[in-house]
Design a protein around this motif. Structure first.
Motif, short mmCIF file in Angstrom:
data_model
loop_
_atom_site.label_atom_id
_atom_site.label_comp_id
_atom_site.label_asym_id
_atom_site.label_seq_id
_atom_site.Cartn_x
_atom_site.Cartn_y
_atom_site.Cartn_z
N PRO A 124 0.83 -1.10 0.20
CA PRO A 124 -0.11 -0.01 0.13
C PRO A 124 1.03 1.14 -0.12
N ALA A 125 0.24 2.46 -0.29
CA ALA A 125 0.91 3.73 -0.52
C ALA A 125 1.63 4.09 0.96
N GLU A 126 0.87 3.75 1.99
CA GLU A 126 1.13 4.03 3.52
C GLU A 126 2.16 3.14 4.00
N HIS A 127 3.12 3.63 4.70
CA HIS A 127 3.88 2.93 5.51
C HIS A 127 3.32 2.49 6.97
N VAL A 128 2.48 3.45 7.32
CA VAL A 128 1.86 3.31 8.56
C VAL A 128 0.58 3.17 8.66
N ALA A 129 -0.37 2.46 9.09
CA ALA A 129 -1.72 2.33 9.22
C ALA A 129 -2.30 2.23 10.60
N LEU A 130 -3.18 2.93 10.81
CA LEU A 130 -3.91 2.80 12.43
C LEU A 130 -5.17 2.27 12.21
N PHE A 131 -5.46 1.02 12.96
CA PHE A 131 -6.64 0.55 12.85
C PHE A 131 -7.46 0.93 14.25
N ASP A 132 -8.57 1.53 13.88
CA ASP A 132 -9.49 1.92 15.03
C ASP A 132 -10.38 0.63 15.18
N GLU A 133 -10.64 0.47 16.63
CA GLU A 133 -11.40 -0.73 17.02
C GLU A 133 -10.85 -1.95 16.50
N ALA A 134 -9.63 -2.15 16.71
CA ALA A 134 -8.84 -3.44 16.22
C ALA A 134 -9.49 -4.61 16.75
N GLN A 135 -10.22 -4.71 17.84
CA GLN A 135 -10.91 -5.85 18.43
C GLN A 135 -12.15 -6.19 17.64
N ARG A 136 -12.66 -5.47 16.94
CA ARG A 136 -13.50 -5.85 16.04
C ARG A 136 -13.25 -6.63 14.74
#
Length: 671
Positions: free
Chosen positions: A342-354
């Motif tokens: 992907p273009a991004e090196h950093v991915a922030l996943f909100d509510e990862a528990q879901r």
């Protein structure tokens, strides 16, 4: 330069001076101060408005013969707004919104000035205890009857006063006469800290507009410092980039602690697609993504217009869409090319528990994508996408405990299983609180400790709820209630009730009336119910009516689709990750209290049936956990009375819940 007599505090205003100095200074000097403090060029219409405001105050203040201080363009970062004028006169703070040339007073303008006053009352340290009088001055309006009255909240905040032509001096004097108290030291008032607690929508707007997280979040010793967690993530990102390694970190926090805010803060600081630190904020929460995107797009259009730039709504949505993405769209893009990173090196996943487990992901891929035999869980696939980078990558998982509310949501264990089985070389940074029972990851964490690159970092946990500035311990109290810890819950409520209005009723109409009575300005209120609440239809609550969260959360009081109308209700799926100021939670017979613990039910056909699967029981309890932690300022819980003529709504299904909540100490509203 502003008047040298003004103290050395951090200035949140464009211009300030003692009343005496203000009356003596030339208009051009004051206009020069305001223009110099502005960002970009100042439109002629703005200069004309300032000139009219200066003129009106010069006419109004001398007859009063009062000491005090004048502030123009007082900045409120949480709202992304500026107050036209603040006057500190003797014992009272006046918050003034001018409508130059206007001949009437509309409700939106009244809410606007009320919101400004509420912001200072709630979030400005040295404004908590002093009287505040909001004034809406329409320079072209006929004179109004001036009857200053206090609000119901007994916090010495007046209801907004409508001030017509030539009434400014008399309005100020009337408020001073109604409000008593000691003279406020202006120098002390200016040094007061601004400790805001923004909604997630307000926070996203402010961060996207360029404000820092320190400007829009609390920094007092009683709250966990969000900046510390953001800095910990920044350090992990920098170290990963410099050492060319791949890392994943798990940020935990109680409901409302600011996990999403931390993610947005990191993402907004790395929005440039040309930067090798380019980041993306991802969420599988469709309503949250829709609401944030719409709010940011609207705000971008408005801010661009203020700068003299024209941007279409569609273009604004495209820009915002690159910053906040639905995790499923990100997944689909990665599926289109199995090798391209992907273009991004950093991915922030909100509510990862879901995130979905293998079974749910495989079924979706077969049914919707035609990919039979897909054998990865959603966490495993998402990590694999970032793993395609040859040099470095970072995944940030924002994790809420006890927040899984739907079939196939695996909790955090699926992420850790994927790391252990498929990505053992990744460096793992874990909040120590992941060991808590609500995360259901204890066994997997034990296995994870056998890996060589695991670090437990206390800065990755947010322990204090920031959602409710009135009650940081609300989420803890709700946990005790749902865990049936009666004695601790009773003790926790004694502490909670001092600042957080929480009441109980059997009547939906009475609950609606209470919500309308409590809310001030544009404070948002609404009714929320479980998605399994099938037998509330006799109370005009039908969960089969699916709301549009954008309308419900963002539209105003005159829109029948908005939460304000109290006609359409939202379920846990529409409100998770979002919040209201005041909430009415209507409890149905899907979750019942008994001496043996909670009893779980769903309605099918013509009657209720038991829920037996452990995961589905947990989802139902978590649904109520979500509903009961949405309100920032106060909540009314409605447990309807049963109907002896309707076995699906018998009193025995509802009374035990009501009695349990009352036994904990929750007061019952009078009819």
């Amino acid at each position: 330069m502003n008047d040298p007599t003004i103290g050395s505090a951090i200035r949140r205003w464009f211009y300030a001076a003692d009343i005496g100095s203000f009356l003596q200074q030339a208009d051009e000097y004051i206009l020069g101060c305001l223009s110099m403090a502005s960002i970009g060029s100042v439109e002629q219409s703005q200069r004309a408005a300032w000139s009219a405001q200066i003129k009106m105050l010069r006419e109004a203040l001398p007859p009063l013969n009062k000491s005090g201080r004048v502030y123009f363009e007082y900045v409120i970062p949480r709202l992304g707004k500026r107050i036209d004028c603040v006057l500190l006169i003797e014992h009272t703070l006046f918050v003034i919104e001018f409508k130059i040339g206007e001949k009437s007073f509309n409700s939106e303008a009244l809410d606007q000035v009320w919101d400004y006053a509420l912001d200072l009352k709630n979030f400005h340290e040295t404004s908590h205890a002093i009287p505040i009088a909001p004034l809406l001055i329409a320079s072209g309006a006929a004179a109004e009857t001036l009857l200053p009255t206090l609000t119901l909240h007994d916090d010495r905040l007046l209801r907004p006063l409508c001030v017509g032509q030539g009434q400014t001096a008399s309005a100020i004097e009337a408020c001073l006469n109604v409000l008593g108290g000691d003279v406020v030291d202006a120098d002390v008032w200016e040094t007061g800290r601004y400790l805001p607690t923004p909604t997630i929508v307000e926070a996203a707007r402010a961060l996207y507009a360029g404000h820092s997280v320190t400007e829009i979040s609390r920094s007092d010793a009683g709250a966990v410092n969000l900046l510390r967690t953001s800095q910990a993530i920044d350090q992990i990102i920098s170290e990963s980039k410099n050492r060319k390694i791949k890392s994943i970190c798990f940020v935990t926090g109680v409901p409302g602690a600011g996990k999403t805010l931390v993610g947005l803060d990191v993402a907004t600081r790395h929005m440039n697609a040309d930067s090798d630190m380019y980041s993306v904020f991802l969420s599988g929460n469709g309503p949250l993504v829709a609401v944030l995107r719409e709010a940011l797009a609207r705000d971008l259009v408005i801010r661009s217009a203020e700068k003299g730039e024209r941007i279409r709504k569609g273009e604004a949505k495209d820009r915002v869409g690159a910053f906040i993405q639905n995790v499923h769209h990100f997944r689909d893009d990665c599926l289109s090319d199995a090798h391209r990173p992907p273009a991004e090196h950093v991915a922030l996943f909100d509510e990862a528990q879901r995130a979905w487990n293998v079974k749910q992901t495989s079924a979706f891929m077969t049914r919707k994508k035609g990919l039979a035999g897909f054998k990865q869980s959603e966490p495993a696939f998402l990590i694999s996408c970032l793993d395609r980078h040859e040099d470095w990558a970072v995944v940030v998982c924002l994790v809420g405990g006890g927040q899984e509310i739907n079939t196939g949501e695996a909790g955090i264990s699926e992420w850790i299983d994927a790391l252990r089985d498929q990505f053992p070389d990744w460096h793992v940074h874990v909040s120590p609180e992941m060991r808590g029972t609500e995360y259901r990851a204890q066994e997997v964490l034990t296995k994870l400790q056998g890996l060589s690159h695991v670090n437990f970092d206390a800065d990755l946990h947010l322990a204090t709820s920031m959602r409710s500035f009135r009650a940081e311990t609300l989420s803890h109290f709700i946990k005790l209630v749902l865990d049936l810890e009666t004695v601790p819950a009773r003790a926790a409520f004694q502490e909670l009730k001092a600042r957080y209005p929480l009441v109980l009723t059997r009547s939906v109409p009475r609950a609606k009336r209470w919500l309308r009575e409590q809310a001030r300005g544009s404070e948002r209120y609404g009714l929320v119910v479980s998605s399994k609440a099938q037998r509330l239809k006799p109370h005009a609550i039908d969960i089969r009516v699916v709301i549009d969260p954008v309308h419900w959360f963002l539209h105003g009081k005159n829109d029948t689709r908005s939460s304000y109308y109290l006609e359409d209700v939202a379920t846990e799926f529409q409100v998770q990750g979002l919040e209201l100021d005041w909430a009415g939670v209507v409890w149905d017979a899907d979750l019942r209290f008994s001496d043996m613990g909670w009893r779980h039910h769903e309605f099918a056909g013509s009657g209720w049936r038991n829920v037996k699967a452990p995961d589905r029981k947990r989802y139902l309890e978590n649904a109520y956990r979500v509903l009961l932690t949405r309100a920032r300022q106060g909540m009314v819980i409605v447990v309807p009375e049963g109907d002896p003529d309707d076995p699906t709504r018998a009193a025995a299904l509802y009374d035990p819940v009501f009695d349990y909540l009352e036994s904990i100490g929750v007061p019952v509203l009078a009819r």
